[in-house]
Scaffold this motif. Structure first.
Motif, PDB file in Angstrom:
ATOM      1  N   ILE A  25       0.857  -1.197   0.000  1.00 42.40           N
ATOM      2  CA  ILE A  25       0.000   0.000   0.000  1.00 42.40           C
ATOM      3  C   ILE A  25       0.890   1.242   0.000  1.00 42.40           C
ATOM      4  O   ILE A  25       1.327   1.718   1.047  1.00 42.40           O
ATOM      5  CB  ILE A  25      -0.978   0.002   1.198  1.00 42.40           C
ATOM      6  CG1 ILE A  25      -1.972  -1.172   1.039  1.00 42.40           C
ATOM      7  CG2 ILE A  25      -1.732   1.329   1.283  1.00 42.40           C
ATOM      8  CD1 ILE A  25      -3.178  -1.137   1.940  1.00 42.40           C
ATOM      9  N   LYS A  45      -4.499  -0.990  -3.829  1.00 42.13           N
ATOM     10  CA  LYS A  45      -5.075  -0.058  -2.852  1.00 42.13           C
ATOM     11  C   LYS A  45      -6.450   0.392  -3.315  1.00 42.13           C
ATOM     12  O   LYS A  45      -7.400   0.507  -2.521  1.00 42.13           O
ATOM     13  CB  LYS A  45      -4.131   1.146  -2.711  1.00 42.13           C
ATOM     14  CG  LYS A  45      -4.452   2.087  -1.552  1.00 42.13           C
ATOM     15  CD  LYS A  45      -3.411   3.194  -1.472  1.00 42.13           C
ATOM     16  CE  LYS A  45      -3.629   4.125  -0.312  1.00 42.13           C
ATOM     17  NZ  LYS A  45      -2.670   5.246  -0.309  1.00 42.13           N
ATOM     18  N   SER A 100       1.070   6.235   2.802  1.00 38.42           N
ATOM     19  CA  SER A 100       1.424   4.829   2.638  1.00 38.42           C
ATOM     20  C   SER A 100       1.139   4.059   3.925  1.00 38.42           C
ATOM     21  O   SER A 100       0.871   4.640   4.971  1.00 38.42           O
ATOM     22  CB  SER A 100       2.904   4.715   2.310  1.00 38.42           C
ATOM     23  OG  SER A 100       3.654   5.007   3.477  1.00 38.42           O
ATOM     24  N   ALA A 101       1.249   2.736   3.796  1.00 39.12           N
ATOM     25  CA  ALA A 101       0.999   1.870   4.949  1.00 39.12           C
ATOM     26  C   ALA A 101       1.905   2.212   6.131  1.00 39.12           C
ATOM     27  O   ALA A 101       1.463   2.252   7.273  1.00 39.12           O
ATOM     28  CB  ALA A 101       1.171   0.412   4.542  1.00 39.12           C
ATOM     29  N   ALA A 114      -3.428  -4.555   4.650  1.00 38.14           N
ATOM     30  CA  ALA A 114      -4.737  -3.957   4.369  1.00 38.14           C
ATOM     31  C   ALA A 114      -5.522  -3.765   5.654  1.00 38.14           C
ATOM     32  O   ALA A 114      -6.099  -2.704   5.900  1.00 38.14           O
ATOM     33  CB  ALA A 114      -5.521  -4.843   3.407  1.00 38.14           C
ATOM     34  N   TYR A 152      -0.319  -5.861  -5.755  1.00 38.02           N
ATOM     35  CA  TYR A 152       0.242  -4.912  -4.784  1.00 38.02           C
ATOM     36  C   TYR A 152       0.177  -3.522  -5.415  1.00 38.02           C
ATOM     37  O   TYR A 152      -0.124  -3.379  -6.612  1.00 38.02           O
ATOM     38  CB  TYR A 152       1.700  -5.279  -4.461  1.00 38.02           C
ATOM     39  CG  TYR A 152       2.601  -5.219  -5.682  1.00 38.02           C
ATOM     40  CD1 TYR A 152       3.314  -4.054  -5.997  1.00 38.02           C
ATOM     41  CD2 TYR A 152       2.711  -6.312  -6.555  1.00 38.02           C
ATOM     42  CE1 TYR A 152       4.106  -3.992  -7.143  1.00 38.02           C
ATOM     43  CE2 TYR A 152       3.498  -6.255  -7.676  1.00 38.02           C
ATOM     44  CZ  TYR A 152       4.205  -5.086  -7.977  1.00 38.02           C
ATOM     45  OH  TYR A 152       4.968  -5.011  -9.096  1.00 38.02           O
ATOM     46  N   TYR A 181      -9.445  -2.139  -2.763  1.00 38.55           N
ATOM     47  CA  TYR A 181     -10.110  -2.144  -1.456  1.00 38.55           C
ATOM     48  C   TYR A 181     -11.215  -1.094  -1.422  1.00 38.55           C
ATOM     49  O   TYR A 181     -12.295  -1.323  -0.898  1.00 38.55           O
ATOM     50  CB  TYR A 181      -9.107  -1.879  -0.327  1.00 38.55           C
ATOM     51  CG  TYR A 181      -8.080  -2.977  -0.166  1.00 38.55           C
ATOM     52  CD1 TYR A 181      -8.430  -4.226   0.348  1.00 38.55           C
ATOM     53  CD2 TYR A 181      -6.742  -2.765  -0.518  1.00 38.55           C
ATOM     54  CE1 TYR A 181      -7.484  -5.229   0.506  1.00 38.55           C
ATOM     55  CE2 TYR A 181      -5.791  -3.763  -0.364  1.00 38.55           C
ATOM     56  CZ  TYR A 181      -6.160  -4.996   0.149  1.00 38.55           C
ATOM     57  OH  TYR A 181      -5.235  -5.991   0.310  1.00 38.55           O
ATOM     58  N   ARG A 240       0.012  -9.008   2.655  1.00 39.44           N
ATOM     59  CA  ARG A 240      -1.002  -8.174   2.010  1.00 39.44           C
ATOM     60  C   ARG A 240      -2.214  -8.019   2.923  1.00 39.44           C
ATOM     61  O   ARG A 240      -2.724  -6.930   3.141  1.00 39.44           O
ATOM     62  CB  ARG A 240      -1.429  -8.792   0.671  1.00 39.44           C
ATOM     63  CG  ARG A 240      -2.365  -7.913  -0.125  1.00 39.44           C
ATOM     64  CD  ARG A 240      -3.023  -8.642  -1.294  1.00 39.44           C
ATOM     65  NE  ARG A 240      -2.079  -9.091  -2.305  1.00 39.44           N
ATOM     66  CZ  ARG A 240      -1.749 -10.369  -2.507  1.00 39.44           C
ATOM     67  NH1 ARG A 240      -2.286 -11.321  -1.765  1.00 39.44           N
ATOM     68  NH2 ARG A 240      -0.896 -10.689  -3.445  1.00 39.44           N
TER      69      ARG A 240
END
Ligand SMILES: Cc1cc2nc3c(=O)[nH]c(=O)nc-3n(C[C@H](O)[C@H](O)[C@H](O)COP(=O)(O)OP(=O)(O)OC[C@H]3O[C@@H](n4cnc5c(N)ncnc54)[C@H](O)[C@@H]3O)c2cc1C
Ligand code: SF4
Lengths: 212, 581
Positions: free
Chosen positions: A84, B418, A92-93, A176, B413, B421, A172
């Motif tokens: 992400i 993103k 970002s993540a 998420a 990915y 989702y 992943r």
């Protein structure tokens, strides 16, 4: 006014929320950051509201422990940001705190996560060393993607990468879950609930859109 | 020197009640309002959903380090249950080759603090199944006997719903229901084509205020966290609290009942012994009448553990029926994704804490290969993300083209992942059948001969197996779910459960509607209680939880637990007035 007091008032006066919807939101925002914990019991332990003492003790203990090494945390950080990344809508993540969340989950559910994560991180380093003579965090972004491409697509991946695929799928999913349950992720998603309101049904334009 | 001494209270209460959940709370409420001096023994801790130390309502997922995951609480960090499937130091066992999961909450209000608020009356047929299909037994009472109490209950507690005029789904006195959410409207529209009725749900949530003590629902969708405005029903806030206000109730928390005490001469109940779980000391409390309402399982345990020379098989168990016929609802589920809802417009769709529509049982068993029916519960919508969000996307995003029509490989990915989702958010639906099993004598709970809990109280051992009836019913559920999903234009997720896994039939106990362990009946040889829920063998002993149920319909049990508890309380009041008790 504190959100809690505000809600007390609802309880006592039975106000219809439609009348005061906007205030409610403001009130909800007011005391969000603070009052999460209050001192109680002996020593340092603070039991946050909504937790039992046993749960609070367990959480504090887990938070004080460290499972992943610095190197592992670095690798996790790189990976979650590949999964992400920041885009025009949100960060970002890692900016949303996902690595710390993954570290916590590994301690919270050791049987489920510790070996698959630790082993998977090692798997990816070995791949990297085999291909580029360096650990995953030390190779170039382009080289990293080369490895990721081999493990990111479960239905297409070559059989020799199956363990990497399993690891990447787990990463992943954790990424998420961590991202979209953070404040940043929830704003990104556009979830606008979790506040007092008056439900009046599906908005008119949406009903029209679906012919209902 | 032995430091062991049972502390006896000198007070003799009019009534001692064990348990403060749905059944015990209602009995305490009714009896204290009528002026009786009542003592409630509650094994758990005090609980008020508006006390900051308990509040989880309106918290965000990031306020939990595990984002609400269920590592320590079975339904997640924000759920209001203090207890769960396993309680430290308080085990239960299952006989080899059988299965039973038992959910217990140790708190004032019991499991009503976090239950689903689905509040369904039994219909006329639900009291007379044997007459209809020849299986099991009829109740000694019928719908007309219980109807006045359902009516009073609706007014006292508050429930929303709609008047539908369905014969076996009796209407109540309803507050207005919340309007359906988007997926619920779609279900209503498409189920119609399948002749599957989909009507507003019936939940005990206040969409309008009904008194000055309780607020109105403000649509946070979090009733499982317990409502600080008291807008949803829980026994702690709605029954125990007003009972305390009468001044007639003594509520003793952390009081784990051990045995019902009896007078060896008269055989009457004289009180209850308990261990205080804080100081670990033994106590007794005396009462002229004892009501057990510790939940169906625990009530059987108390009766079976209350052995004496006069009652060698346990109290009120001359029939040997205590513990027998335990039954839980059947349950099976399926989920799906609705492509029409991809990239849907965002708005606050929280609604109340539960579904806004459901499907009552709609078919005729004469044309089916299984007895008894089931209702269908639904979920979906743009809920608050929690732990598990996005999990398993690699099983989904390869199946649907992107906005620009590109078929991607599953998994992936980066920015495009993103975006997936966001695209799938709010497009999931799920459905679950909740059905009526056939109660069997061969399904039972008993005292484990070897195991005690940390208080030294012998524990329950369950012996429970589903029969073919329930398995066939689950198969029918799965077929129905596929039809519904197909008609909705949705895509089912995961493989369809098959015979190998009993068509997804949940293990006994999992639906948390265990009933029937001290069933009522007119024949003292075949039942534990008479039709007033009074023990055949001990006239001042009553049961006010789900233990008296002869069968459970496909209706979640709690509304009937409370109606019966109200009815039993009224009977007690009248009998005391008539000096029969
Ligand atoms: C997640 C969940 C969702 C549910 N949803 C629904 C629904 O939507 N609709 C529905 O109808 N039902 C639902 N149920 C079931 C419902 O909660 C129960 O039917 C109901 O609470 C039973 O009431 P009770 O009084 O028999 O027992 P409980 O509510 O369990 O109360 C029993 C009380 O007795 C106490 N106790 C137990 N043993 C002892 C002892 N030895 N001494 C002293 N005290 C003791 C316990 O601590 C507890 O407080 C749900 C349950 C759960 C867990
Ligand atoms: S949905 Fe309504 S009744 Fe349920 S907790 Fe939220 S405000 Fe209270």
């Amino acid at each position: 006014m504190k959100r809690r007091d505000y809600l007390k008032n609802i309880g006592l006066t039975s106000l219809g929320m439609a009348v005061v919807g906007a205030d409610a939101e403001a009130a909800a925002l007011l005391d969000k950051p603070k009052a999460k914990t209050k001192p109680k019991g002996t020593g340092e332990l603070k039991i946050p509201g909504g937790r039992t003492k046993e749960e609070a003790i367990r959480d504090v203990k887990l938070m004080a422990e460290k499972f992943f090494s610095e190197h592992e945390m670095k690798t996790i950080t790189v990976l979650v940001d590949i999964i992400i990344p920041a885009d025009e809508k949100s960060g970002s993540a890692s900016q949303a705190g996902v690595p710390a969340f993954i570290e916590f989950m590994a301690k919270d559910r050791p049987d489920e996560f510790q070996t698959p994560l630790r082993g998977g991180l090692k798997w990816i380093d070995i791949q990297s060393i085999k291909r580029f003579n360096k650990q995953f965090v030390e190779i170039t972004p382009k080289q990293r993607i080369e490895i990721v491409e081999d493990i990111a697509y479960p239905e297409q991946a070559k059989p020799q990468f199956s363990q990497g695929v399993a690891f990447f799928s787990l990463m992943r999913n954790l990424t998420a879950s961590g991202f979209f349950t953070s404040e940043m992720g929830i704003n990104d998603l556009g979830y606008v609930g979790n506040r007092p309101n008056q439900w009046e049904g599906v908005p008119e334009e949406v009903l029209k859109q679906y012919g209902l | 020197m032995l430091d062991f001494q049972v502390k006896e209270q000198t007070t003799i209460y009019d009534v001692v009640i064990v348990g403060s959940g749905a059944g015990g709370g209602m009995a305490a409420h009714e009896l204290t309002k009528a002026g009786a001096k009542v003592c409630v023994l509650e094994a758990g801790q005090p609980y008020d959903p508006a006390d900051p130390k308990n509040i989880t309502q309106l918290k965000w997922p990031w306020e939990s380090p595990r984002r609400g995951a269920n590592t320590t609480r079975p339904f997640g960090d924000f759920d209001a249950a203090y207890g769960g499937w396993e309680i430290d130091g308080e085990p239960y066992t299952t006989a080899r080759g059988t299965q039973f999961d038992w959910f217990r909450s140790r708190m004032v209000g019991g499991r009503t603090n976090h239950w689903g608020r689905i509040s369904l009356r039994f219909g006329p047929d639900d009291f007379r199944r044997k007459s209809i299909d020849g299986l099991g037994d009829d109740w000694p009472i019928g719908y007309d006997d219980v109807k006045p109490y359902y009516d009073r209950l609706d007014r006292l507690v508050g429930i929303f719903g709609t008047v539908e005029g369905l014969r076996n789904e009796p209407d109540g006195l309803f507050l207005p229901p919340p309007k359906p959410r988007l997926h619920e409207l779609m279900l209503q529209k498409n189920n119609k084509k399948l002749n599957i009725p989909t009507i507003p749900s019936r939940l005990s949530i206040l969409t309008k205020p009904i008194n000055n003590e309780r607020g109105q629902c403000f649509y946070c969708s979090q009733c499982s966290r317990a409502c600080q405005a008291y807008a949803d029903f829980s026994s702690s806030s709605v029954l125990i609290k007003p009972a305390l206000k009468t001044g007639n109730l003594t509520l003793i928390t952390y009081a784990m009942a051990r045995e019902v005490l009896t007078d060896p001469a008269t055989g009457l109940a004289t009180g209850v012994s308990y261990v205080n779980t804080l100081d670990r000391q033994e106590y007794t409390v005396k009462g002229k009448i004892v009501i057990l309402a510790a939940s169906a399982g625990e009530t059987a345990r108390l009766l079976l553990n209350s052995k004496s020379a006069r009652f060698p098989q346990g109290l009120a168990n001359s029939s040997g029926v205590v513990g027998r016929y335990i039954n839980d609802s059947t349950g099976a589920s399926r989920s799906a994704i609705i492509p029409a809802l991809f990239d849907r417009k965002r708005y606050n769709e929280d609604g109340v804490g539960g579904m806004h529509v459901y499907t009552p049982w709609w078919l005729d068993n004469k044309k089916l290969d299984f007895p008894r029916g089931y209702h269908i519960e639904y979920w979906g919508g743009m809920g608050m993300p929690a732990y598990g969000f996005g999990w398993g996307i690699e099983g989904i995003n390869g199946r649907f083209p992107t906005r620009s029509g590109i078929q991607k490989a599953a998994g992936g990915y980066g920015a495009s992942l993103k975006d997936d989702y966001r695209r799938f958010y709010g497009a999931y639906v799920g459905m679950a059948g909740r059905g009526e099993p056939v109660p069997l004598e061969s399904n039972y709970c008993e005292i484990d001969p070897k195991v005690v809990d940390k208080w030294g109280i012998p524990v329950l051992r369950f012996n429970y197996k589903w029969s073919d009836y329930e398995i066939k019913q689950a198969k029918h559920m799965q077929d129905t779910f596929e039809q519904i999903i197909h008609e909705l234009g949705a895509v089912p997720l995961g493989p369809k459960p098959t015979a190998e896994d009993n068509y997804g039939l949940a293990a006994p106990g999992r639906i948390i509607h265990e009933v029937g362990t001290a069933r009522m009946g007119n024949d003292p040889k075949k039942s534990v209680l008479n039709k007033q829920c009074q023990a055949h063998d001990v006239k001042n002993l009553f049961v006010a939880d789900a233990a008296p149920f002869v069968s459970q319909g496909d209706k979640n049990a709690t509304w009937t637990i409370m109606a019966l508890s109200m009815r039993t309380s009224e009977y007690i009041i009248n009998e005391v007035k008539k000096k029969n008790l």
